[in-house]
Design a protein around this motif. Structure first.
Motif, PDB file in Angstrom:
ATOM      1  N   GLY A 199       0.807  -1.116   0.179  1.00  0.00           N
ATOM      2  CA  GLY A 199       0.085   0.153   0.024  1.00  0.00           C
ATOM      3  C   GLY A 199       1.072   1.335  -0.040  1.00  0.00           C
ATOM      4  O   GLY A 199       1.797   1.356  -0.387  1.00  0.00           O
ATOM      5  N   ALA A 200       0.328   2.284   0.336  1.00  0.00           N
ATOM      6  CA  ALA A 200       0.938   3.802   0.601  1.00  0.00           C
ATOM      7  C   ALA A 200       1.544   4.124   1.845  1.00  0.00           C
ATOM      8  O   ALA A 200       0.990   3.912   2.724  1.00  0.00           O
ATOM      9  N   TYR A 201       2.422   4.474   1.972  1.00  0.00           N
ATOM     10  CA  TYR A 201       3.171   4.980   3.216  1.00  0.00           C
ATOM     11  C   TYR A 201       3.805   6.186   3.044  1.00  0.00           C
ATOM     12  O   TYR A 201       4.167   6.764   1.937  1.00  0.00           O
ATOM     13  N   HIS A 202       3.822   6.960   4.137  1.00  0.00           N
ATOM     14  CA  HIS A 202       4.638   8.325   4.156  1.00  0.00           C
ATOM     15  C   HIS A 202       5.993   7.969   5.009  1.00  0.00           C
ATOM     16  O   HIS A 202       6.021   7.296   6.037  1.00  0.00           O
ATOM     17  N   LEU A 203       6.899   8.847   4.587  1.00  0.00           N
ATOM     18  CA  LEU A 203       8.330   8.711   5.064  1.00  0.00           C
ATOM     19  C   LEU A 203       8.823  10.161   5.062  1.00  0.00           C
ATOM     20  O   LEU A 203       9.020  10.628   3.817  1.00  0.00           O
ATOM     21  N   ALA A 204       9.236  10.798   6.161  1.00  0.00           N
ATOM     22  CA  ALA A 204       9.678  12.038   6.079  1.00  0.00           C
ATOM     23  C   ALA A 204      10.692  12.250   7.383  1.00  0.00           C
ATOM     24  O   ALA A 204      10.538  11.664   8.464  1.00  0.00           O
ATOM     25  N   GLY A 205      11.588  13.328   7.467  1.00  0.00           N
ATOM     26  CA  GLY A 205      12.305  13.462   8.664  1.00  0.00           C
ATOM     27  C   GLY A 205      11.336  14.141   9.816  1.00  0.00           C
ATOM     28  O   GLY A 205      10.233  14.598   9.539  1.00  0.00           O
ATOM     29  N   THR A 206      11.982  14.393  11.042  1.00  0.00           N
ATOM     30  CA  THR A 206      11.069  14.978  11.976  1.00  0.00           C
ATOM     31  C   THR A 206      11.327  16.487  11.985  1.00  0.00           C
ATOM     32  O   THR A 206      12.204  16.838  11.446  1.00  0.00           O
ATOM     33  N   GLU A 207      10.380  17.254  12.672  1.00  0.00           N
ATOM     34  CA  GLU A 207      10.458  18.697  12.709  1.00  0.00           C
ATOM     35  C   GLU A 207      10.160  19.345  11.476  1.00  0.00           C
ATOM     36  O   GLU A 207      11.042  19.659  10.484  1.00  0.00           O
ATOM     37  N   PRO A 208       8.982  19.641  11.388  1.00  0.00           N
ATOM     38  CA  PRO A 208       8.601  20.754   9.906  1.00  0.00           C
ATOM     39  C   PRO A 208       9.357  21.996  10.078  1.00  0.00           C
ATOM     40  O   PRO A 208       9.585  22.541  11.127  1.00  0.00           O
ATOM     41  N   VAL A 209       9.816  22.267   8.918  1.00  0.00           N
ATOM     42  CA  VAL A 209      10.537  23.552   8.698  1.00  0.00           C
ATOM     43  C   VAL A 209      10.706  24.122   7.427  1.00  0.00           C
ATOM     44  O   VAL A 209      10.216  23.465   6.429  1.00  0.00           O
ATOM     45  N   SER A 210      10.825  25.587   7.253  1.00  0.00           N
ATOM     46  CA  SER A 210      10.760  26.050   6.044  1.00  0.00           C
ATOM     47  C   SER A 210      11.925  26.046   5.105  1.00  0.00           C
ATOM     48  O   SER A 210      12.984  25.456   5.860  1.00  0.00           O
ATOM     49  N   ALA A 211      12.217  25.955   3.980  1.00  0.00           N
ATOM     50  CA  ALA A 211      13.028  25.731   3.135  1.00  0.00           C
ATOM     51  C   ALA A 211      14.201  26.858   3.486  1.00  0.00           C
ATOM     52  O   ALA A 211      15.562  26.622   3.460  1.00  0.00           O
ATOM     53  N   PHE A 212      13.680  27.955   3.951  1.00  0.00           N
ATOM     54  CA  PHE A 212      14.797  29.160   4.241  1.00  0.00           C
ATOM     55  C   PHE A 212      15.370  28.749   5.501  1.00  0.00           C
ATOM     56  O   PHE A 212      16.657  29.008   5.814  1.00  0.00           O
ATOM     57  N   THR A 213      14.671  28.429   6.444  1.00  0.00           N
ATOM     58  CA  THR A 213      15.308  27.788   7.987  1.00  0.00           C
ATOM     59  C   THR A 213      16.146  26.690   7.820  1.00  0.00           C
ATOM     60  O   THR A 213      17.079  26.708   8.328  1.00  0.00           O
ATOM     61  N   PHE A 214      15.940  25.754   6.714  1.00  0.00           N
ATOM     62  CA  PHE A 214      16.650  24.672   6.623  1.00  0.00           C
ATOM     63  C   PHE A 214      17.881  24.817   6.064  1.00  0.00           C
ATOM     64  O   PHE A 214      19.039  24.580   6.245  1.00  0.00           O
ATOM     65  N   THR A 215      17.862  25.740   5.010  1.00  0.00           N
ATOM     66  CA  THR A 215      19.068  26.424   4.482  1.00  0.00           C
ATOM     67  C   THR A 215      20.003  27.304   5.284  1.00  0.00           C
ATOM     68  O   THR A 215      21.221  27.152   5.183  1.00  0.00           O
TER      69      THR A 215
END
Length: 297
Positions: A199-215
């Protein structure tokens, strides 16, 4: 377990190769492109075929996106003919307009963009026609080598003094290619042992962040790593972009199902970035040493 990985130069393909090399229970066969035929599958006899994602389909041409979707369709046909499991990774950009709350797996993307709709059509077909599939929706991938690597592009831009433009009003969960590779192989090992949890699964890192903050965080950590090695480089600056003036667009994937079914935990992207910067600095040091001794790099 034998896996056939398509798109050899993709950052996820390289991560899968590294992960498999550390294990005694996984064998990889890697093909350069996305083309695969029933006769190839019969000859290779893999337990599953893995297709890495188009990491940024919204910024790609319609022809590129269509070519990818067409190739996946042909791969589905080949897998059905030989009864081989299919794993297709896709970008969270399919959730084009985002959601206020974390996005569950049962929420099928419904983008306005025609190119994204073409990818969704392929996903709909897989879910309708072929039970033995994993569609894995990923947060933005990052790595230090390979195509679609993102982190390596950011680092190269900073080191060469270029300005890096990043959206301040798009929030997502950056995702390490190495963490995805570890998770995918673990999931398929469980499937091979009879889990039957397709089936379908989601996989992502922890802690939502903006592209600006990540960069911005990457720039700060990069400066710290370089200074710790005695290098003083005038790094490029960051320019904030704003596309959504009313409210931030959030693409935060709920990864609860992959934890409940397979026991896969999300990796903190901050730690993964730090580890990758360590590896990048070691490679840089080695290249400088090779140049200093006159060896070819």
């Amino acid at each position: 377990m034998k896996l056939l990985i398509l798109d050899a130069g993709h950052c996820l393909s390289l991560a899968l190769a590294r992960e498999a090399s550390r294990r005694a229970d996984t064998e990889l066969v890697i093909e350069q492109g996305l083309a695969v035929s029933p006769s190839q599958l019969q000859a290779i006899a893999p337990d599953a075929v893995l297709i890495p994602p188009l990491a940024h389909p919204l910024s790609m041409t319609p022809a590129e996106v269509k070519a990818h979707a067409d190739a996946v369709d042909r791969c589905v046909d080949a897998c059905q003919a030989q009864d081989v499991a299919l794993v297709w990774c896709v970008s969270d950009q399919l959730y084009e307009e985002g959601f206020d709350s974390p996005i569950d797996e049962h929420v099928v993307p419904a983008p306005r963009d025609e190119c994204l709709r073409r990818l969704v059509q392929t996903g709909d077909r897989i879910r309708a026609e072929y039970h033995r599939h994993l569609i894995v929706r990923l947060g933005p991938l990052f790595a230090v080598e390979g195509s679609h690597a993102w982190l390596s592009e950011i680092i190269d831009s900073f080191v060469t003094g270029q300005t890096v433009r990043a959206a301040e009003d798009v929030v997502f969960c950056p995702t390490s290619a190495d963490a995805v590779a570890m998770a995918l192989i673990g999931m398929l090992q469980q499937q091979a042992c009879g889990a039957d949890a397709w089936g379908a699964y989601h996989l992502a890192g922890t802690e939502p962040v903006s592209a600006f903050t990540f960069t911005s965080m990457v720039r700060t950590q990069l400066a710290t790593h370089l200074e710790g090695r005695g290098e003083h480089i005038d790094l490029g600056e960051i320019q904030a972009l704003n596309h959504h003036h009313d409210a931030k667009l959030r693409r935060v994937l709920n990864c609860r199902r992959v934890l409940d079914v397979f026991g896969v935990h999300q990796k903190p992207w901050r730690l993964e970035v730090g580890r990758m910067l360590d590896a990048w600095c070691l490679t840089r040091d080695q290249q400088r040493d090779d140049v200093g001794t006159g060896e070819s790099v």
